[in-house]
Design a protein around this motif. Structure first.
Motif, PDB file in Angstrom:
ATOM      1  N   ILE A  43       0.850  -1.190   0.000  1.00  0.00           N
ATOM      2  CA  ILE A  43       0.000   0.000   0.000  1.00  0.00           C
ATOM      3  C   ILE A  43       0.889   1.244   0.000  1.00  0.00           C
ATOM      4  N   ARG A  44       0.676   2.122  -0.975  1.00  0.00           N
ATOM      5  CA  ARG A  44       1.433   3.372  -1.042  1.00  0.00           C
ATOM      6  C   ARG A  44       0.618   4.462  -0.361  1.00  0.00           C
ATOM      7  N   GLY A  45       1.119   4.977   0.746  1.00  0.00           N
ATOM      8  CA  GLY A  45       0.399   5.967   1.527  1.00  0.00           C
ATOM      9  C   GLY A  45       0.578   7.372   1.004  1.00  0.00           C
ATOM     10  N   GLY A  46       0.156   8.338   1.814  1.00  0.00           N
ATOM     11  CA  GLY A  46       0.276   9.737   1.451  1.00  0.00           C
ATOM     12  C   GLY A  46      -0.673  10.165   0.356  1.00  0.00           C
ATOM     13  N   ARG A  47      -1.875   9.541   0.286  1.00  0.00           N
ATOM     14  CA  ARG A  47      -2.778   9.839  -0.821  1.00  0.00           C
ATOM     15  C   ARG A  47      -4.210  10.046  -0.322  1.00  0.00           C
ATOM     16  N   VAL A  48      -4.937  10.836  -1.066  1.00  0.00           N
ATOM     17  CA  VAL A  48      -6.373  10.990  -0.891  1.00  0.00           C
ATOM     18  C   VAL A  48      -7.048  10.310  -2.073  1.00  0.00           C
TER      19      VAL A  48
END
Length: 434
Positions: free
Chosen positions: A390-395
């Motif tokens: 999972i690549r975070g830092g996203r909306v």
């Protein structure tokens, strides 16, 4: 055994153990091997679900931007340090939650998307956390840990059982998973028994099935089976001896015993202390690999909790949720800070190149957007890397997407944990962006 290659094999089975058989001349037991989805040396993916009833402050649940530049509404302010490891997911909903009444029928199917029985009857659907626990929970002492900080309510509200408002985890459509409200008993469940399932001999676990199977094969195959089982025993003994010499390689739990004292008996009178103790137990369960699936219900939907430690003792949680006040925001932040606390502790645990948070999925959610009972879209945040998947830092905004079902998110999360399903609940399509 849904995989067609695996379904062509015959297995010896025991409690928490499935062991493939070698090729035999008198029985067609052998098929193509299924490739491993995760090397044995890698840490497992853990799932934690945190639930807060009655939604959040209607004007302060939001996120904008990406990575370190992501801006957060005041409800999410405690998660500021984890913006790069967080998904803010907007627009998801449960279609069945829009039917029936408010509160109960918006909560009882939150993790399953299933239709709910009315008239005081109890019927929902198996929740995705329990589906995962049933799939690989046998490799841990506790397949799933289901915790709560407010007692279940057995009353009926507007023709629906309030048990729906008190349980988000369901072992089967007619069985809400029992809640553990006492931190001391949750602690005991993780550590009271000295022998874990993972410590038993694989061969001992399947020996009864092996004896039954042996009677139905030829003498030559009996000898082959005996040799095979003896080789398994020899490997187990070698592993045991190597472990005692400290030679085992690969992933192992960070600690093998509690690193905090057993909580006092009873239920803490301070709700903040109660929540914090339960958060410690969530981390401890993951850190010792006593469990890999945990659900923490911080309160019920239609909650009666009060918060004197915040100076908010004049109104119960449910009534407070009906107005977007500064006091309601204080309560929201108390709940969000529990997620931040778990994330911080897991992120401090190094597991090879990643941290325990990187190897976990922590989902924070509620059954409605705000106290106005709006369930047309649900508040959802996921913190953690899901084992690097999972690549975070996203909306992620699904409000105008044709696929915006909560169960689509669950399909994605199950896939990250190694459980691949074509459908779950009311969805047949995972969220591709997660």
């Amino acid at each position: 055994m849904q995989n067609s290659e695996l379904s062509r094999r015959t297995f010896l089975r025991g409690v928490g153990v499935t062991m493939a058989l070698p090729w035999l001349e008198s029985r067609n037991v052998w098929g193509a091997e299924s490739p491993s989805t995760r090397p044995a040396s890698e840490p497992p993916v853990r799932l934690g679900v945190l639930f807060a009833g009655n939604g959040f402050h209607g004007k302060e649940w939001w996120a904008r931007g990406e990575g370190k530049s992501m801006e957060l509404g005041k409800v999410l302010a405690p998660l500021h340090d984890f913006r790069e490891k967080m998904l803010f997911i907007r627009g998801l909903y449960n279609e069945e939650a829009l039917k029936g009444n408010i509160h109960s029928s918006q909560t009882g199917n939150l993790l399953s998307g299933a239709p709910l029985a009315s008239g005081g009857d109890i019927r929902s659907g198996t929740s995705f956390d329990q589906l995962l626990a049933q799939s690989y929970g046998g490799s841990t002492k506790v397949p799933s840990l289901v915790l709560g900080c407010e007692q279940a309510n057995p009353a009926v509200h507007k023709n629906y059982s309030m048990l729906y408002s008190s349980h988000i985890s369901w072992t089967s459509p007619t069985s809400p998973t029992p809640l553990e409200l006492y931190p001391s008993l949750a602690f005991d469940r993780l550590f009271k028994d000295e022998v874990l399932k993972g410590d038993q001999s694989v061969l001992d676990a399947v020996i009864a099935d092996a004896r039954d199977f042996r009677r139905d094969v030829s003498l030559a195959d009996q000898r082959k089976l005996d040799e095979y089982l003896e080789s398994v025993r020899e490997v187990e003994q070698r592993i045991d001896r190597a472990g005692k010499r400290g030679e085992l390689q690969g992933w192992k739990p960070t600690i093998d015993k509690p690193n905090l004292p057993r909580p006092a008996d009873g239920i803490p009178q301070d709700i903040a202390e109660h929540m914090r103790l339960m958060c410690d137990i969530v981390v401890l369960g993951f850190q010792t690999d006593a469990t890999r699936v945990t659900t923490l219900k911080l309160n019920n939907d239609h909650s009666s909790l009060r918060f004197p430690q915040l100076g908010v003792d004049y109104m119960i949680h449910h009534l407070l949720s009906h107005s977007d006040t500064a006091d309601w925001l204080k309560v929201n932040q108390l709940f969000t800070s529990q997620l931040a606390y778990i994330a911080r502790k897991l992120d401090a645990i190094q597991e090879g190149e990643r941290t325990a948070l990187d190897n976990s999925m922590l989902m924070f959610c509620s059954s409605m957007m705000s106290g106005a009972h709006d369930a047309t879209q649900l508040p959802v945040v996921v913190v953690g890397g899901g084992g690097g998947k999972i690549r975070g830092g996203r909306v992620l905004d699904y409000l105008k997407s044709p696929n915006r079902r909560m169960c689509s998110l669950y399909l994605s999360m199950l896939d990250k944990a190694g459980l691949h399903r074509d459908e779950f609940g009311d969805s047949k399509e995972p969220l591709s962006d997660v």
